[in-house]
Design a protein around this motif. Structure first.
Motif, PDB file in Angstrom:
ATOM      1  N   GLY A 171       0.936  -1.134   0.115  1.00  0.00           N
ATOM      2  CA  GLY A 171       0.115   0.043  -0.149  1.00  0.00           C
ATOM      3  C   GLY A 171       0.907   1.150   0.028  1.00  0.00           C
ATOM      4  O   GLY A 171       1.726   1.408   0.982  1.00  0.00           O
ATOM      5  N   VAL A 172       0.680   2.030  -0.862  1.00  0.00           N
ATOM      6  CA  VAL A 172       1.405   3.528  -0.911  1.00  0.00           C
ATOM      7  C   VAL A 172       0.320   4.442  -0.923  1.00  0.00           C
ATOM      8  O   VAL A 172      -0.533   4.558  -1.762  1.00  0.00           O
ATOM      9  N   ILE A 173       0.585   5.164   0.219  1.00  0.00           N
ATOM     10  CA  ILE A 173      -0.677   5.984   0.962  1.00  0.00           C
ATOM     11  C   ILE A 173       0.020   7.371   0.816  1.00  0.00           C
ATOM     12  O   ILE A 173       0.972   7.704   1.203  1.00  0.00           O
ATOM     13  N   PHE A 174      -1.105   8.499   0.572  1.00  0.00           N
ATOM     14  CA  PHE A 174      -1.013   9.888   0.884  1.00  0.00           C
ATOM     15  C   PHE A 174       0.287  10.468   0.128  1.00  0.00           C
ATOM     16  O   PHE A 174       1.083  11.060   0.659  1.00  0.00           O
ATOM     17  N   LYS A 182       5.000  -6.460  -6.634  1.00  0.00           N
ATOM     18  CA  LYS A 182       4.290  -6.947  -7.582  1.00  0.00           C
ATOM     19  C   LYS A 182       2.991  -6.214  -7.929  1.00  0.00           C
ATOM     20  O   LYS A 182       2.580  -6.302  -8.870  1.00  0.00           O
ATOM     21  N   LYS A 183       2.621  -5.468  -6.832  1.00  0.00           N
ATOM     22  CA  LYS A 183       1.299  -4.813  -6.787  1.00  0.00           C
ATOM     23  C   LYS A 183       1.322  -3.783  -6.117  1.00  0.00           C
ATOM     24  O   LYS A 183       1.781  -3.724  -4.850  1.00  0.00           O
ATOM     25  N   THR A 206      -4.093  -4.712   1.994  1.00  0.00           N
ATOM     26  CA  THR A 206      -2.460  -5.049   2.438  1.00  0.00           C
ATOM     27  C   THR A 206      -2.080  -4.666   3.703  1.00  0.00           C
ATOM     28  O   THR A 206      -2.438  -3.496   4.189  1.00  0.00           O
ATOM     29  N   LYS A 207      -1.343  -5.241   4.532  1.00  0.00           N
ATOM     30  CA  LYS A 207      -0.877  -4.958   5.813  1.00  0.00           C
ATOM     31  C   LYS A 207       0.642  -4.495   5.563  1.00  0.00           C
ATOM     32  O   LYS A 207       1.109  -4.046   6.496  1.00  0.00           O
ATOM     33  N   ASP A 208       1.225  -4.183   4.473  1.00  0.00           N
ATOM     34  CA  ASP A 208       2.648  -3.643   4.131  1.00  0.00           C
ATOM     35  C   ASP A 208       2.336  -2.252   3.680  1.00  0.00           C
ATOM     36  O   ASP A 208       1.717  -2.262   2.505  1.00  0.00           O
ATOM     37  N   VAL A 209       2.578  -1.507   4.292  1.00  0.00           N
ATOM     38  CA  VAL A 209       2.220  -0.072   3.973  1.00  0.00           C
ATOM     39  C   VAL A 209       3.477   0.922   3.688  1.00  0.00           C
ATOM     40  O   VAL A 209       4.182   0.933   4.723  1.00  0.00           O
ATOM     41  N   LEU A 210       3.573   1.747   2.573  1.00  0.00           N
ATOM     42  CA  LEU A 210       4.577   2.762   2.908  1.00  0.00           C
ATOM     43  C   LEU A 210       3.831   4.340   2.710  1.00  0.00           C
ATOM     44  O   LEU A 210       2.977   4.578   1.842  1.00  0.00           O
ATOM     45  N   ALA A 233      -1.398   0.661  15.252  1.00  0.00           N
ATOM     46  CA  ALA A 233      -2.455   0.485  16.161  1.00  0.00           C
ATOM     47  C   ALA A 233      -3.595  -0.311  15.561  1.00  0.00           C
ATOM     48  O   ALA A 233      -4.150  -1.069  16.484  1.00  0.00           O
ATOM     49  N   ALA A 234      -3.852  -0.121  14.201  1.00  0.00           N
ATOM     50  CA  ALA A 234      -4.836  -0.952  13.389  1.00  0.00           C
ATOM     51  C   ALA A 234      -4.418  -2.424  13.002  1.00  0.00           C
ATOM     52  O   ALA A 234      -5.542  -3.147  12.046  1.00  0.00           O
ATOM     53  N   GLY A 235      -3.354  -2.823  13.208  1.00  0.00           N
ATOM     54  CA  GLY A 235      -3.070  -4.222  12.488  1.00  0.00           C
ATOM     55  C   GLY A 235      -2.006  -4.080  11.256  1.00  0.00           C
ATOM     56  O   GLY A 235      -1.779  -5.091  10.714  1.00  0.00           O
ATOM     57  N   GLY A 236      -1.431  -2.989  11.105  1.00  0.00           N
ATOM     58  CA  GLY A 236      -0.385  -2.906   9.874  1.00  0.00           C
ATOM     59  C   GLY A 236       0.818  -3.613  10.501  1.00  0.00           C
ATOM     60  O   GLY A 236       1.202  -3.470  11.685  1.00  0.00           O
ATOM     61  N   GLU A 237       1.386  -4.175   9.466  1.00  0.00           N
ATOM     62  CA  GLU A 237       2.366  -5.272   9.939  1.00  0.00           C
ATOM     63  C   GLU A 237       3.891  -4.515   9.592  1.00  0.00           C
ATOM     64  O   GLU A 237       4.532  -3.997  10.561  1.00  0.00           O
ATOM     65  N   ARG A 238       4.050  -4.347   8.184  1.00  0.00           N
ATOM     66  CA  ARG A 238       5.111  -3.726   7.858  1.00  0.00           C
ATOM     67  C   ARG A 238       4.930  -2.178   7.380  1.00  0.00           C
ATOM     68  O   ARG A 238       4.286  -2.060   6.290  1.00  0.00           O
ATOM     69  N   VAL A 239       5.047  -1.279   8.197  1.00  0.00           N
ATOM     70  CA  VAL A 239       4.497   0.245   8.122  1.00  0.00           C
ATOM     71  C   VAL A 239       5.715   0.974   8.204  1.00  0.00           C
ATOM     72  O   VAL A 239       6.229   1.011   9.101  1.00  0.00           O
ATOM     73  N   LEU A 240       6.079   1.541   7.006  1.00  0.00           N
ATOM     74  CA  LEU A 240       6.962   2.510   6.751  1.00  0.00           C
ATOM     75  C   LEU A 240       6.767   3.826   6.240  1.00  0.00           C
ATOM     76  O   LEU A 240       5.751   4.080   5.589  1.00  0.00           O
TER      77      LEU A 240
END
Length: 397
Positions: A82-85, A105-106, A191-195, A211-218
């Motif tokens: 996930g690529v956010i904001f 991959k996605k 996805t739980k992997d977020v940039l 706090a909401a369950g994200g796993e790899r959050v950078l």
């Protein structure tokens, strides 16, 4: 005759800066040459500022799209990310997105709406209101967004950033899915992997996701915060503050530049006997009332500055004094009364009515904004700015 000029800001021309150049020598020589050419002299508490771009270039602080891809893949797994904001920028983010997409991959790209963090609008607030959409809670798919708002283009660049970013992702071999939301947690069903690509709100965004369950959050500040395959890096800001250098390379925000500003201050003291303040500046912090863009796409206005630039202004509002305390005076009597009040002002005017309406911002943010407007972002060729009289007031002769 009393002094009739206050603050003066001059753009100083320098040679084109290349990797490895000695900025202490170049900035000092360019300023002293300009002073000799234009007939001005340095004074104590003058300010010399240089754009972050020449500092990073002199440092050789660059990285490639492939370097970004390698770091993203190593840290986020290379699957669905996930690529956010992100901000909407061809110069600032598009090349970073290419690297991110090459490391996955996605990409599930989540865009804030109606605008990005720095004020670039996908659609207008009026359009959002007219469609009955609540940007605080509604999550839109690409199909829903297109049905509601069509194919809007940025008023200044003429770019449909939604289509542009989708094409960039797919052009790098990754699958692209685009959604629109303002709650960072809306990405977690995908996805739980977020940039997290926001700049000034990144700490909150990462906190909410974890706090909401994200796993790899950078955040972007954690990509290229160390060298990759011999690349440049920025230990504190990572990719934040980077911009496009070539089609395959980014220039990163400068690193370790406190020593540089202090060295230039020392060299100027040696050459002129004057104690001059020195700073590095990036984007100014101001908002365009027409395009609605808040300029600050860098993580800070100034990553390094000498000690005399610490703090905020401590100023009286002259028009308040003239209209209130000294409304019965005019001419020389009014001038003398105001000068006397300035001489006697407190060291800290915070909260006092007589300072109401003065600008409550850090000196480096104010001065950096002045520098950014003076140097421009195009072909002026003045990456050094020299400011005189900034710390003067109505009593200074």
């Amino acid at each position: 005759m009393s002094r009739m000029v206050g603050t003066v800001s001059r753009g100083i021309r320098t040679p084109i800066i290349r990797s490895g150049d000695d900025l202490v020598e170049i900035v000092t020589a360019s300023l002293l040459d300009a002073a000799a050419s234009e007939g001005f002299a340095l004074r104590d508490r003058d300010i010399v500022a240089m754009t972050e771009a020449i500092v990073a270039r002199a440092q050789g602080n660059y990285a490639s799209v492939d370097d970004i891809a390698a770091d993203v893949k190593a840290k986020l797994g290379g699957g669905t990310i996930g690529v956010i904001f992100p901000i909407l920028s061809r110069n600032r983010f598009a090349i970073c997105l290419r690297g991110i997409a090459k490391g996955a991959k996605k990409i599930v790209l989540m865009l804030s709406y109606p605008s990005d963090e720095v004020g670039n609008h996908l659609v207008s607030l009026d359009a959002v209101d007219a469609k009955g959409v609540d940007p605080y809670k509604d999550v839109l798919t690409l199909e829903q967004y297109r049905a509601l708002f069509g194919y809007e283009k940025h008023p200044f660049t003429g770019v449909d950033y939604v289509a542009y970013y989708q094409e960039l992702i797919e052009g790098c071999g990754a699958e692209a899915e685009i959604i629109f939301a303002n709650d960072p947690r809306a990405i977690l069903p995908y996805t739980k992997d977020v940039l997290c690509c926001d700049i000034h709100t990144r700490a909150r965004t990462k906190r909410l996701l974890k706090a909401a369950g994200g796993e790899r959050v950078l955040g972007l500040d954690e990509i290229l915060n160390a060298p990759v395959n011999g690349s440049g890096c920025n230990e504190k800001y990572g990719l934040l503050g980077s911009n496009k250098s070539t089609e395959e390379q980014v220039k990163l925000f400068p690193r370790d530049c406190q020593g540089l500003v202090e060295a230039i201050q020392g060299r100027l003291l040696e050459k002129t006997g004057k104690h001059v303040e020195v700073m590095v500046y990036g984007d100014g912090a101001f908002k365009d009332p027409v395009g609605k863009i808040w300029e600050l796409a860098d993580p800070v206005v100034s990553p390094a500055y000498t000690a005399g630039l610490e703090g905020t202004p401590n100023e009286l509002k002259l028009k308040y004094l003239a209209d209130n305390d000294f409304a019965h005076l005019s001419g020389e009597a009014l001038r003398d009364a105001i000068k006397d009040r300035i001489h006697k002002k407190d060291g800290d005017l915070v909260g006092q009515m007589v300072s109401e309406g003065t600008t409550p911002r850090r000196l480096t943010d104010l001065i950096g904004s002045l520098c950014d407007l003076t140097s421009g972002s195009g072909d002026k060729g003045t990456p050094v700015v020299f400011i005189q009289g900034y710390f003067d007031n109505y009593t200074t002769e």
